[in-house]
Every structure is written in structure tokens, then in C-alpha cells.
Design an enzyme around this catalytic site. Structure first.
Site, mmCIF file in Angstrom:
data_model
loop_
_atom_site.group_PDB
_atom_site.id
_atom_site.type_symbol
_atom_site.label_atom_id
_atom_site.label_comp_id
_atom_site.label_asym_id
_atom_site.label_seq_id
_atom_site.Cartn_x
_atom_site.Cartn_y
_atom_site.Cartn_z
ATOM 1 N N GLY A 18 0.890 -1.012 -0.030
ATOM 2 C CA GLY A 18 0.008 -0.091 -0.126
ATOM 3 C C GLY A 18 0.919 1.289 -0.124
ATOM 4 O O GLY A 18 2.157 1.117 0.337
ATOM 5 N N SER A 19 0.231 2.455 -0.293
ATOM 6 C CA SER A 19 1.187 3.482 -0.395
ATOM 7 C C SER A 19 1.835 3.970 0.932
ATOM 8 O O SER A 19 2.988 4.402 1.106
ATOM 9 C CB SER A 19 0.298 4.757 -1.168
ATOM 10 O OG SER A 19 -0.552 5.107 -0.334
ATOM 11 N N GLU A 217 -2.277 12.418 27.850
ATOM 12 C CA GLU A 217 -3.153 13.292 27.610
ATOM 13 C C GLU A 217 -4.341 13.125 28.563
ATOM 14 O O GLU A 217 -4.582 12.065 29.076
ATOM 15 C CB GLU A 217 -3.380 13.456 26.205
ATOM 16 C CG GLU A 217 -3.736 12.061 25.475
ATOM 17 C CD GLU A 217 -3.816 12.008 23.999
ATOM 18 O OE1 GLU A 217 -2.735 12.678 23.420
ATOM 19 O OE2 GLU A 217 -4.747 11.508 23.413
ATOM 20 N N HIS A 255 -7.897 12.400 19.125
ATOM 21 C CA HIS A 255 -7.716 11.137 19.570
ATOM 22 C C HIS A 255 -9.058 10.507 20.188
ATOM 23 O O HIS A 255 -9.797 11.139 21.149
ATOM 24 C CB HIS A 255 -6.761 10.838 20.626
ATOM 25 C CG HIS A 255 -5.133 11.027 19.978
ATOM 26 N ND1 HIS A 255 -4.094 11.530 20.929
ATOM 27 C CD2 HIS A 255 -4.706 10.985 18.620
ATOM 28 C CE1 HIS A 255 -3.303 11.334 20.018
ATOM 29 N NE2 HIS A 255 -3.683 10.949 18.722
#
Lengths: 296, 403
Positions: A18-19, A217, A255
Site C-alpha cells: 500500500g502507499s 493526555e 484521539h
């Protein structure tokens, strides 16, 4: 020494054709890491970058190349299957870079991994880097998407949920001439394979790690759990930063895991847990390295 | 993704969860017809509920002074009248913010006699990565307050994701709520239905508050979801095309919807310093440091790992359409991205948008020297910064001076 991976670690990449996976496999090769195999079902027999053999299954890749770590770059709908295929093939470590995996898929993966010897890092993580001896830390082990050159071989362990915030801490250390043993991004999702505490324990046991930066976080309670353990057990100085003091409650900040609900998981509560545990608290993200260096 | 109460009840009903008879309407005529239907079924009391994505509706006030976003009534005429007062009106509750939200639909339902109220929710317990179902006898209350003051009144059952909620677990919960007789089996059916609705539709949260024992027109007792809140895991919507269709774009901030079109993660805040950052963690940290140096962040904006020139331009336009913005801080750690390419993207965006506000750019990473040079040599008014702290101080000062 380092934790989890070193310059000799043999890496396979699931989704190498995949790229996204291909680009980062190439960057890992350029960094001098041992990318020995790729896996893309249906593309077995091909070569990636003219040197790395591609296999149809993880089991074949492991049998043929002796790879012990798999990096997952497959799209979200197929990621849970890819992780469990790597677990089934018996690799030591799976690093899931993929962002956007449904939470319920990870709940099932986690349940299915009970009792297996494989450790999962991520998903939705930047991966991990053990810097090498060469120029710009060349020759180390880079698994994932972190920029290699910002690192420097040394003795500070870095663990974080966030990618770019990890780079920020690493770069602060490197520009102050201080190197890192291993830098681990555990990912920003609510269900992940490896916690802050898991990584802190490994750093504590690693004789080559002399100090630790822990970046957390808002949301969840993983930072508090790590802090409680550090208070009683950690022999090494730890500095920490918590992102999200200004985030409004109830909103998901990028997130999936970063959400404050019902007064739980606030930045202030986490910072207080850090202070109570003797962890140096960086008041701004610009002070992460300096806060630790002052303690050493 | 959040959905309306009436949609949540439709989803739950598909899994066998009992909900009060009723329908959502958007005109007074429809309201009258639904109310008449309910009356003909023997329901003597009706409830009219404003459908907005916010809590506290009952105690809310409409901007024209009409009190209460949830109203009881006894006749079809009253129901139509109340629906007419609510539809198109703007409701302000403690959760909507001072601007309130426009009511485009109202739910008209039977208001059955409530004998007892409970609380029920299904969500992920992050601490153990397992689904958890929670019930409490303290129905209709603020559950976070219950959790804080009387945590023993919240009973939890963790679910093995391979098995789903087992009937014995549901019976345990039913007994913990003090249910007896036929209500136990009703509860088992309802709890398992709610769990399956959550699991099979990739729910983030299913909350039923209150879950009630109600008396039906025939005198029997029924366990019914009188209110319901359902939200879904955005990452899983690709496999639920029907649920994705429940999205109500009018409930979302127009700027956030626009940002989504460019794969930008934008959340509007109340401050005056906008920021544009790559990575969610760094974006939050940038907001924090703006506040630390005396500024106030106007938004969260994560442009992702490989922001293109088009994305950066779109991001600038979105930032600038917030009238509170008085300055912009760009903070990019170009790990894999190259700073010179980012710099030219920023300069192009500044030119295209005709930016006149102070702009501080902090670049770090690959080709940083070339990137900074481009910015310094530009005739555009862009302030370059060296570190995150330097950047935050510079933008806070620039905004102070300009005002």
C-alpha cells in the site's frame, strides 16, 4: 541496550504494497532497519523495493525470514484480522500503526490475545524507534512512522500516546545533546495493547535507560495507574507532560481516547497524580526535556 | 456520532426494547394526527419532547420565553398547540450554550403512569477493555452525581465480548434493582436487547435514564425506556450505512462540518488565538501553551500527518470564518513532511485568504532551514518562531498589541 527492539530486530510489514505502508517501509530501510519481509495477500512472490520479499501470509513470512516483529499498515476494516494473523504466526511484537479501527474490533482482538505470548503496541500509534550509532541515529530500529533523524542514541526512554508530541520531546532531548534508549508511541485509542505502565516497567528494568519522559493526555486513567506504580517502584527519574488542560469537557479532541467525562481524566487530576508520585511535571510542552534533565 | 432521542428509541425498538408508543413530527398537522392516534389507543396523557442533541431539555427555556422543552398535556388540541410553540423555536438548556438549538422535530408519545425509575447504560470500560452494563436504582438523577456521592448504588456487570450479555448476568442486575415476578424476565429481555443494540451497531454509549416501570392502559406493568441517548463509534460507521443516515447535520457546528470535508479535525472554542497543528496530541499541547502565556485558544485543529496545500488553505479559511479570531499560530512538526513545502503552502494560503491578522509560524523538522528562509524572505507579514514556547509568547504578544 534498549527495550523491545534493537538494531538486529527483523521486521515484517503487513500492508507493504500500500502507499502508506510502502512509503514508511522505504524510510525504515533508508534508516538502516532490518525490514526483511512484507505481507500482502495475493501478492506473494513479488519483491518490495527490489530487495524485500513479499508473502501471502504472515506465517510464511515468519518461516522464511525469521521476522519477529510485525508492523501493521493495513486499512481499518482489515486491521483486526491482520493483528490476529500476526499473533497466530507467533511474532513477539505487533505494532499497529493503523488509525481509525472500530473500538469493538479492538475489544475482540484484546480478548482473543489473552494468554498469547505476543505483545501489541497501538493501534493508532506512531510506532517505536531505538536509535542507532550512525549519523542522525542511522542504523537503529525504526518501526512505524516517526522521523528517524530527530533521534540520537542515548539513555532516555520516551513513552507517549501522541505521535507529534513524542517527536517534540525527542527533538528537545536531541538538540540538547541528550540521546534516547527507545521511544515508544502507545497510541491514542481507548483500547490499546500496551499501556504507559507496561512501557515504564520495561524502562525501569533496562540498565541502559537512565531517565524517562512520559507524555499523557486527558481521558482514561492510564497515566494515574502508571504514576501510582512509579511512586512505589521506579528507580529512575521520570518527567511528564499532560496535554489537554484547555480541552472542553465531553468533546473528543482528535484521539478517540482524549475525552474528559464526568470530571474524570482531567489534565489537572493527572498532573496531581504525577506530583504525588514524585514525577517532574512539565508545565508546558516546551519544557519536557528540561524538566527531566533538571532531575538527573 | 450522536442521534436524537426518537432515533435512539427506533434503534432500541429493533432489538426488542420496549419504548413508549409515539412518533416524531415536524409540523403541527402531523402532531395533531399522532396525538389523535395515541388518544384513540386509550392514552389519556401525552408528552411533547423537543428533539435536540442536548440534555436538560425539560428545564430549558425557548428564546421567545416559552418555558420547558418537554411538556405534558391531556388533549389532542393541547398537544398540537405545544408542538406549534416548540417547532422552529430555539431552545436554550444548560448544555446548549447561550445560543440554544433550533427545534426541527418534536416527539409525541404516550406519558404512561410511572411507578418506578431506574438508570441503565452500556459503554466500554477502558480500564479493562471490556463492555460494561451499569444499572442503578437512582433513575432520573444526574448519574455522575450518583457515582460521586453514592457509588455503591451503581451496579456493574462486565461482558465477555465473545459471549455477549448472558441471561444470568441480566437476572443478577434485575434482582439488584429489586425487580420481582414477571418484571425479571422483562428486564432480561430488555437488558440483552440494549446490550445487543450497543454491540451490533458499534455504539459508543447507550444510556436509558430513566428506565421505568410504567402502568399500561390495560393495567399491566411494563419495563420501558422512557428516555434514551445513543451515540456511535465514528470509526465503525462505514459498516452501518443505515445508522450513518441518522446523522443530523443541523445539530453540528457548520465550521466543523466544513472541516470534515477536507479531513481536518476542527473543534471551535471560545478564545481569540486560532491554531493550526499537525497531530492531535501536539494540537492539544499547543492550545495549552497558548493559555499558559496568557492567550486563549480559539480552536483545536489537527491537519493530520500529511497536510496538502489545499488542506492548509481550507484550514485558514475555516479559522478565519470565526469572528473571534484575532491571531493565528501555526505549529508544524514536519517529521516526514518537509518544512519548505509546508512553508510555501502557508504563504500561498495567506495570500489567497488576504490574511490581515498577526500570524506566527513555528516549523520544526525536515528542511526546516529552507522553510524558515521562505517565510523570512516573503513580503507577507508572517512572524517566524523557533520553539513552541517562543511561538506561543509571540502570538500572545502580537494579539495584545493589536487590540
Amino acid at each position: 541496550m534498549s527495550i523491545l527492539v534493537n538494531s538486529d530486530t527483523r521486521i515484517l510489514v503487513q500492508g507493504i504494497t500500500g502507499s502508506f505502508g510502502g512509503r514508511h517501509a522505504q524510510l525504515s530501510l533508508a534508516y538502516g532497519s532490518q525490514v526483511v519481509a512484507g505481507v500482502t495477500p495475493g501478492k506473494g512472490g513479488q519483491k518490495f523495493a527490489e530487495t524485500v520479499p513479499v508473502f501471502d501470509t504472515v506465517a510464511e513470512a515468519v518461516a522464511e525470514t525469521g521476522a519477529t516483529v510485525s508492523a501493521i499498515f493495513v486499512p481499518p476494516p482489515f486491521a483486526a484480522d491482520a493483528i490476529l494473523e500476526a499473533v497466530d504466526a507467533g511474532v513477539d511484537l505487533v505494532v499497529a500503526i493503523t488509525e481509525g479501527i472500530p473500538v469493538n474490533d479492538m475489544v475482540q482482538v484484546k480478548a482473543a490475545m489473552q494468554g498469547s505470548k505476543t505483545r501489541l503496541i497501538g493501534p493508532n500509534c506512531p510506532g517505536l524507534v531505538t536509535p542507532g550509532e550512525g549519523k542522525d541515529s542511522h542504523g537503529g530500529c525504526r518501526i512505524g512512522i516517526a522521523p528517524g533523524y530527530i533521534h540520537k542514541k542515548g539513555h532516555i526512554g520516551v513513552v507517549s500516546r501522541s505521535g507529534t508530541l513524542t517527536y517534540e520531546a525527542v527533538w528537545q532531548l536531541t538538540t540538547r545533546g541528550v540521546g534516547q534508549s527507545t521511544c515508544v508511541g502507545i497510541g491514542g485509542d481507548p483500547v490499546n495493547g500496551t499501556s504507559h505502565l507496561d512501557v515504564i516497567r520495561m524502562f525501569n528494568d533496562d540498565p541502559d535507560t537512565h531517565g524517562i519522559i512520559m507524555i499523557g493526555e486527558i481521558g482514561g486513567s492510564a497515566e494515574e495507574e502508571a504514576a501510582a506504580w512509579i511512586k512505589d517502584n521506579c528507580k529512575k527519574p521520570v518527567a511528564g507532560f499532560i496535554a489537554g488542560a484547555t480541552a472542553p469537557p465531553g468533546r473528543r479532541m482528535g484521539h478517540a481516547g482524549a475525552i474528559v467525562s464526568g470530571g474524570q481524566g482531567t489534565a489537572e487530576a493527572k498532573k496531581q497524580a504525577f506530583r504525588d508520585a514524585g514525577i517532574g511535571v512539565a508545565e508546558t510542552p516546551s519544557d519536557m526535556a528540561d524538566t527531566l534533565l533538571k532531575m538527573m | 456520532m450522536n442521534i436524537h432521542e426518537y432515533q435512539a428509541k427506533e434503534v432500541l425498538a429493533r432489538y426488542g426494547v420496549a419504548v413508549p408508543p409515539g412518533n416524531a413530527v415536524s409540523t403541527v398537522d402531523e402532531a395533531r394526527s399522532v396525538a389523535a392516534d395515541l388518544a384513540s389507543q386509550g392514552h389519556t396523557k401525552l408528552v411533547i419532547k423537543s428533539q435536540i442533541h442536548a440534555g436538560g431539555r425539560g428545564k430549558g427555556t425557548f428564546t421567545d420565553g416559552f418555558q420547558g422543552g418537554v411538556k405534558l398535556c391531556n388533549t389532542v388540541d393541547e398537544a398540537a398547540d405545544i408542538a406549534g410553540r416548540m417547532l422552529g423555536n430555539t431552545l436554550v438548556t444548560k448544555q446548549t450554550g447561550p445560543d440554544g438549538k433550533q427545534v426541527n422535530k418534536v416527539l409525541i408519545a404516550a406519558a404512561e403512569e410511572i411507578l418506578k425509575e431506574f438508570y441503565l447504560a452500556v459503554l466500554l470500560d477502558r480500564a479493562c477493555s471490556k463492555p460494561v452494563i451499569m444499572v442503578s436504582t437512582e433513575g432520573g438523577m444526574d448519574i455522575e452525581e450518583v457515582a460521586e456521592k453514592t457509588p455503591e448504588k451503581i451496579i456493574k456487570e462486565w461482558v465477555n465480548p465473545g459471549l455477549g450479555l448472558m441471561p444470568y448476568q441480566a437476572r443478577k442486575l434485575a434482582r439488584a434493582l429489586g425487580l420481582t415476578g414477571s418484571l425479571i424476565n422483562q428486564a432480561v429481555k430488555l437488558f440483552i436487547g440494549v446490550y445487543n443494540a450497543w454491540w451490533k451497531s458499534d455504539g459508543a454509549l447507550v444510556e436509558i435514564n430513566p428506565l421505568c416501570i410504567v402502568r399500561k392502559p390495560d393495567g399491566s406493568e411494563s419495563l420501558t425506556a422512557v428516555d434514551a441517548k445513543v451515540s456511535f463509534d465514528d470509526n465503525a460507521l462505514y459498516r452501518h450505512k443505515d445508522l450513518a443516515g441518522l446523522r443530523d447535520i443541523t445539530e453540528e457546528s457548520p465550521l466543523e462540518v466544513e472541516a470534515g470535508k477536507y479531513d481536518l479535525n476542527y473543534i471551535k472554542l471560545d478564545g481569540n488565538i486560532a491554531c493550526l497543528v499537525n497531530g492531535a496530541g501536539l494540537a492539544m499541547a499547543t492550545m495549552d501553551i497558548i493559555q499558559y502565556y496568557g492567550g486563549s485558544p480559539a480552536n483545536f485543529l489537527d491537519v493530520g500527518g500529511g497536510a496538502s496545500k489545499e488542506q492548509v488553505t481550507a484550514a485558514f479559511k475555516i479559522i478565519l470564518s470565526d469572528p473571534n479570531v484575532e491571531g493565528i499560530l501555526v505549529n508544524i512538526f514536519g517529521g516526514i513532511m518537509q518544512c519548505d513545502i509546508i512553508a510555501s503552502g502557508i504563504l500561498a494560503a495567506v495570500e489567497e485568504t488576504g490574511l490581515s491578522l498577526p500570524l506566527v509560524v513555528r516549523l520544526e523538522g525536515t528542511n526546516v532551514a529552507q522553510g524558515k528562509k521562505l517565510i523570512e524572505e516573503s513580503t507577507l507579514d508572517v512572524i517566524s518562531a523557533d520553539s513552541l514556547a517562543d511561538a506561543a509568547q509571540k502570538i500572545a504578544n502580537a494579539v495584545k498589541q493589536a487590540s
